[in-house]
Every structure is written in structure tokens, then in C-alpha cells.
Design an enzyme around this catalytic site. Structure first.
Site, short mmCIF file in Angstrom:
data_model
loop_
_atom_site.label_atom_id
_atom_site.label_comp_id
_atom_site.label_asym_id
_atom_site.label_seq_id
_atom_site.Cartn_x
_atom_site.Cartn_y
_atom_site.Cartn_z
N HIS A 472 0.67 -1.13 0.25
CA HIS A 472 -0.13 -0.20 0.07
C HIS A 472 0.81 1.19 -0.08
CE1 HIS A 472 -3.60 2.64 1.19
NE2 HIS A 472 -2.51 3.18 1.82
N GLU A 473 1.82 1.36 1.00
CA GLU A 473 2.48 2.65 0.82
C GLU A 473 3.65 2.76 -0.26
OE1 GLU A 473 2.03 4.96 2.94
OE2 GLU A 473 0.70 3.92 4.49
N HIS A 476 1.84 4.72 -2.88
CA HIS A 476 1.93 5.93 -2.67
C HIS A 476 3.22 6.45 -3.26
CE1 HIS A 476 -1.44 7.12 -0.28
NE2 HIS A 476 -1.18 6.10 0.67
N HIS A 479 3.44 6.95 -7.00
CA HIS A 479 2.57 8.00 -7.21
C HIS A 479 3.90 9.32 -7.17
CE1 HIS A 479 -1.52 10.36 -6.82
NE2 HIS A 479 -0.82 10.57 -7.86
#
Length: 683
Positions: A472-473, A476, A479
Site C-alpha cells: 500500500h505505502e 503512494h 505516485h
């Protein structure tokens, strides 16, 4: 201090502008901030005194060029203040908070600057601007208006006072929470009290105790959320009770770290600020500039999901009580600290899966290199090479250089995996250097997790939840690494709050994707792959326990909305009473399912950037679940799919309306059906 004596005052000579943390000392930060404040104010004054009429170049571009020193210093400091907040750093953070708030207001509320931006905005249709330039004008005008730039001088003065006080209170909330979390770590005298933990987990608790001077004992630290990963495997019921009780009591014990008065003042001042800005509540103020648009839209979604989630949680509780009645010599009534433990028993009975027993297949280094990095390489063609010659802000933080398939530089990725007393709870990504073509910078991003570090020589074996957090991280991080924009305002993850979780949630899909899982899920000792039958059963459990998981999340999201729907002048007598009334209102006041974050340790909304925005996780999950369906129907883990997602979503950063970017990628708006199916709420 001068550039010769303060390394923060000049650009770093290290690759990608990575701050020279080996040379930076705590006493460098405040002088650098003060100089950076003065420099940006001079740059803004130079914009406002221009005699010629406002243009895109002399106003918007000049504004984007301003504050480069401040960005550099702030990114360097706030990375440290969240991940290695020593008492000295905490003291700097407290002193800095009102100064930073006042500086931001001095620019956002500058009447002359606002006039110039407004003039350019009024001529938008007459100017020959490209799409990013046009959106830059729109966003600066919207954000300055939203911040209060159109208010009169008296209102602006009060607004500045409110912002300074709120900044100080948020810093105090985080400091209290960190201190109370450390104080409430649960100390055990004997290993038998922690029966059920693996040798690696027990080693981590022994190491944590030794680090506190408690050799021969065992210390269980507390994660940010209410529950604890160990609750699913600890066989001693009293130990489970002690851990959950400690977790739930953070910030509410009536001591120096009590956050009750802090959070109620935050709520009161946010409500006053919203009224000053013309909104009925802080929630209305925040959502007005998000994709949701209004608190009503958020409330409708949360209420629609809460009822089926609560029903599913009730059915799950019945199943847990049944297994207690059937297996315990002296049956007892299910309590919150029992939920995770007996859920694992039900999982084993239904699906023949023991998630704790899977940890040997999730060795951290292999998950990172052969899972997280591998999936990114397959999708996007990027490679990661560790740079042991580069020093980050803490010895435990590792630096990787990222290259594209053609060998061109992408940026640096920093991973800080392990927990420590000076690190705030939870997991997050933040930029250390933001990408901008205008400034000629490439990104440096960091992921922080809070994995317990085992003793020397023992492997780091992750839980499935920790594997999920890492993927999940890293979403980020991708991105932040892939966004390619001209203007710093749009760099990386600078998107609407209720869109920012979307790319990270999408990246979780690769955890159980066969091609990825087969590459990383290998036994750390034997190299044997995870049994294919177990993998299939794992996939079959996607909706398992989702009544509990969805209920605890929705309860927290609703609490956030309830606190921030308070109107100016309202009196709140007691935090616990308010919380209970709010949860009762939505049907989620369930002692068996505590809210994921209770108010006094709800860092996301009282010391982070999610105030009135914690709903964004499930709001973004609508897009996420719909996107997963797209990948599945279009061939999955391919460069063509990855390149489309990168170019049309990740790569645009904040330079485009996010829902427009989504439609460009997907070909239509997102549909909610995949989310309902995923969470078992469609029946």
C-alpha cells in the site's frame, strides 16, 4: 548561520538533492526556517510590487518559483520530526508550528497577491495556456479563496490567530500520543505470557524490552490503530486483554499526555474558522474542495455501508461465540480482545488457513525485492538499486536509486521499515524532494512502517497485514516517483485528499497475484513456495471478517465526520460521551468492535492531514475496486497496462482534475458494485 556553517541553506550536493543528513544537526533547523521564511516573503513582495499588469508568467510562475529554500528545509525537517522525533526535534517542532502557520497565512491571505491571481483567473479564457497552466491558475485562485484571501483585514487577523493555535494544538496532540504510546507499551515478565508468538516475534519483544533497560523481560509496543497484530495468536486471554486495554486508553488517562482537552479545543477552533470562512462546519469547509463536494455525500455513503457492515459483524460475532462454546473447557462471553484470536480459529476451520503460520513465507527482504519491486518492474519497467553510499536521516533507513527501463533516472526511494520509540505510529509516505521541471528536480520519497525489529541474526518475518501495508505505502511512493509535472504545486501526491489513497490501494492487488506471489512467497529457510491450495483459500477469504473490518473503519470515519460537523459555539462536555453518541447514531456502537481509532489517539484527523477526510479511504476504494476489475479484464500484470496507468493517472500528479484523469484511464466513471462485492456487502 551562513551557508558555510548550515548545510540546509544551500542545495545538497548529494544525488537527487538528498539532504546531507550526516552533516545536519538539530540546531541547524530553526535558523534555516527563519531565513527561508524571509526569503520567500521577499520573493512574494517582488511579485506584488510589479507595476505591470498581472500575467501568468509574472504572477503564477513567479509564485511557483518562490519558496524553494523553504520547501527544501521543510521536507528535510518534517521527514525527521515524524520518523525520528527525539526530544530535541519535538521541541523544535513545537516552536516551529505557529511560525509555519503564520508564514503560510502571510502568503495565502496576501491581498495584493490574491488580486493578481484573481486578475489572471478572470482572463483565463483569453490566455493561451496549456492544460497544466490553466489548471494551475484555477487551483491557486480556488485555494487562496478557500483559505480566506477574500476576507477583510479584521477577519484575516482572527483567521491567522486560529491557524497558529491549531497548528500548535496538532503538534501537541502528536507529541502527547507518541509519549503515551511509549508509556503504555505492555511489559511482560515471562515468555509464557506471550505463548502463541513466533520465535521472531518473541525475539522482537525481548529486544524492545532490552532497549528500555528491561533485560530478561518482554515489551509489546502499540500500533497506531486500536487492535494489535499479536491479538490473533496470543493464547493467554489476560495478555490479550492487557494489550487491547492499553491501546484503547491512549490519550485519555487524565495525565500529562491526555488529549481530551487538546482535541476538543481543536474541534471548537476548526468550527469557528469554518464559520469565519462562510461554512456551517469544518466538514463542509473541507469537503467543498474535495471530490466528494459536501458532507451530505459522505454521510450518504457511510450510512449506506454501515448497516450491512454491522449486520455482517453481528453474524461474525455469533460464529466466534459458537467456536468459544464448542472448544473452550469453560466457555465465556466473547469480548473485543478475543475477536482476532477466535477469528483465526474460524478461518482455520472454514478455509484451513492459519495466517500466523504463513509468516515464514513473508520474509521482509524477499517481499520487498521479489514482490514489491518485482511487480513495479513488470508493470512499469523500473529497477531499484540500493545505494549504501547514501546516508538517510536514520541508520535504519535504506536508500534505493530508481531507473526506468531505458536507464534514465526516476528518483530515490527510501525505506524505513522498523518501529522505534522516536517514530510516530502507523505507516506513511512523504516526499523529501519533490519533482518539478520548473525547478529541475527529481523526486526523493520515503516509506515509513512500524514493523517490530527482531533480535540480531533473526529474520524479519511479516504478517500478511504488514505485507499489505508495504504494498500500500509503496503505491503512494510510486505516485510520488512517477508524477512528471512542471510546477511544484502539482508534484507527486499533491491531489485531493479523497483521491490520494486510490493509487496506493490499487497497488495492493498484486499481493496475491499469481505471478507476483510465486516470485516472493517462498519459505525463508527452505525456499519452498507457498502451497497453491493455500493461495486459493487465501483468495477465497477476501470477504472474510469484512463485517468487523468495515465496521471498525466506518466507525472511525463517522467519528471524524461527527467531530467536524460540530458548529461554532457548540459545547462538548465529555469526549467519551460524544464518541458514544456519534457511534450510536450510525449503529456502530459495538463493544465487540472498537472503532479503528478512538478520538484521543485519532492522529489522522487531529495531528495529520485527514481532518473531515478519513472517509477518503473507502471513497477512493470505489475507484480502486473498479480499477482492479479493469486490470483483470485487460490482461493483468503487463507493461501495456502499467504504462497506461502510469501515464494517465500516476504521471499527472495533481496537474489534472483527478476524476477527469480517472475517466481518461478507465473510459468512464467508477462503479460501486466491485467494492460491495469485495467487502461482502452486496448480499
Amino acid at each position: 548561520m551562513t551557508e558555510a556553517t548550515n548545510p540546509l541553506l544551500s542545495p545538497s550536493a548529494l544525488p537527487y538533492g538528498l539532504p546531507d543528513y550526516a552533516a545536519i544537526r538539530p540546531e541547524h533547523y530553526l535558523p534555516a526556517f527563519r531565513q527561508a521564511f524571509e526569503e520567500q516573503l521577499r520573493e512574494v513582495r517582488a511579485i506584488t510590487v510589479v507595476r505591470s499588469m498581472p500575467t501568468f508568467e509574472n504572477t503564477l510562475v513567479a509564485l511557483e518559483r518562490s519558496g524553494e529554500l523553504l520547501d527544501r528545509v521543510a521536507h528535510a525537517f518534517y521527514t525527521v520530526s515524524s520518523a525520528d522525533a527525539t526530544p530535541e526535534i519535538q521541541a523544535i517542532d513545537e516552536e516551529l508550528a505557529p511560525l509555519m502557520a503564520a508564514h503560510e497565512d502571510a502568503i495565502r491571505l496576501d491581498s495584493q497577491l490574491y488580486w493578481r491571481v484573481s486578475q489572471v483567473h478572470s482572463q483565463l479564457d483569453e490566455l493561451e495556456l496549456d492544460a497544466e497552466q490553466r489548471y494551475l491558475v484555477q487551483r491557486h485562485f480556488r485555494e487562496m479563496t478557500h483559505a480566506g484571501a477574500a476576507l477583510d483585514d479584521e477577519a484575516k487577523a482572527r483567521l491567522t490567530e486560529l491557524n497558529k493555535r491549531l497548528s500548535s494544538l496538532s503538534t501537541a496532540f502528536e507529541k502527547n500520543l507518541l509519549n503515551d504510546t511509549n508509556d503504555l507499551a505492555v511489559l511482560f515478565d515471562d515468555a509464557s505470557e506471550l505463548d502463541g508468538l513466533t520465535s521472531g516475534e518473541l525475539s522482537a519483544t525481548a529486544r524492545a524490552a532490552a532497549d528500555r533497560g528491561e533485560d530478561g523481560r518482554f515489551l509489546v509496543g502499540l500500533p497506531l490503530f486500536s487492535g494489535h497484530p499479536y491479538l490473533s495468536s496470543l493464547t493467554v486471554r489476560e495478555s490479550r486483554r492487557r494489550i487491547l486495554e492499553a491501546s484503547l486508553s491512549r490519550g485519555s488517562r487524565g495525565n500529562a499526555n491526555d488529549n481530551g482537552a487538546v482535541l476538543t479545543e481543536i474541534v471548537r477552533l476548526r468550527a469557528e474558522r469554518a464559520a469565519l470562512l462562510g461554512y456551517p462546519s469544518h466538514a463542509a469547509y473541507i469537503t467543498a474542495d474535495e471530490t466528494a463536494g459536501s458532507p451530505d455525500a459522505v454521510e450518504r455513503m457511510l450510512r449506506d455501508l454501515a448497516a450491512p457492515a454491522a449486520r455482517n459483524a453481528a453474524r461474525e460475532a455469533e460464529a466466534l461465540q459458537d467456536i468459544i462454546d464448542a472448544t473452550e473447557p469453560e466457555p465465556f462471553a466473547l469480548e473485543a480482545h478475543d475477536w482476532a484470536f477466535y477469528t483465526e480459529k474460524v478461518r482455520q476451520a472454514r478455509y484451513e488457513i492459519d495466517t500466523a503460520a504463513l509468516r515464514p513465507w513473508f520474509e521482509a527482504e524477499r517481499v520487498l525485492r521479489d514482490g514489491v519491486f518485482f511487480a513495479a518492474g513488470q508493470l512499469y519497467g523500473v529497477s531499484f538499486n540500493e545505494r549504501e553510499d547514501l546516508v538517510a536521516y536514520h541508520p535504519g533507513a535504506r536508500v534505493f536509486e530508481v531507473h526506468d527501463a531505458d536507464g534514465s533516472a526516476v528518483g530515490l526511494y527510501v525505506l524505513d521499515l522498523y518501529t522505534r520509540d522516536s517514530k510516530r505510529g502507523g505507516a506513511w509516505m512523504n516526499p523529501i524532494v519533490s519533482q518539478s521541471a520548473l525547478r529541475g528536480t527529481l523526486p526523493v520519497v520515503v516509506n515509513n512502517l512500524n514493523v517490530a525489529q527482531p533480535g540480531d541474526g533473526d529474520p524479519t518475518l511479516l504478517t500478511l497485514d504488514e505485507v499489505t501495508t508495504l504494498f500500500h505505502e509503496f503505491g503512494h511512493a510510486l505516485h510520488g516517483l512517477f508524477a512528471r509535472v512542471t510546477y511544484p504545486h502539482f508534484a507527486g501526491t499533491n491531489v485531493f485528499r479523497d483521491f490520494v489513497e486510490f493509487p496506493s490501494q490499487v497497488n495492493e492487488m498484486w499481493i496475491l497475484w499469481s505471478e507476483v506471489l510465486d516470485n516472493y512467497a517462498k519459505h525463508f529457510e527452505t525456499g519452498e513456495p507457498l502451497d497453491a491450495a493455500i493461495v486459493e483459500r487465501l483468495r477465497a477469504t477476501e470477504a472474510f471478517d469484512q463485517g468487523h473490518a468495515t465496521s471498525e473503519y466506518l466507525a472511525a470515519a463517522w467519528l471524524d465526520q461527527a467531530w467536524h460537523s460540530v458548529t461554532a459555539g457548540a459545547e462538548i462536555d465529555d469526549v467519551a460521551t460524544f464518541e458514544a453518541a456519534a457511534l450510536s447514531d450510525i449503529g456502530l456502537l459495538n463493544p465487540l468492535v472498537p472503532t479503528r481509532y478512538s478520538s484521543t489517539y485519532f492522529a489522522h484527523v487531529f495531528s495529520g492531514g485527514y481532518s473531515a477526510g478519513y472517509y477518503s479511504y473507502i471513497w477512493s476504494e470505489v475507484l480502486d475496486a473498479d480499477t482492479v476489475e479493469w486490470f483483470r479484464s485487460n490482461g493483468g500484470l503487463t507493461r501495456a497496462n502499467g504504462d497506461r496507468f502510469r501515464q494517465r493517472l500516476l504521471g499527472v500528479g495533481g496537474s489534472k482534475d483527478p476524476l477527469e484523469a480517472y475517466r481518461d484511464f478507465r473510459g468512464r466513471d467508477a462503479e460501486i458494485a466491485p467494492l460491495l462485492k469485495r467487502r461482502g456487502l452486496d448480499g
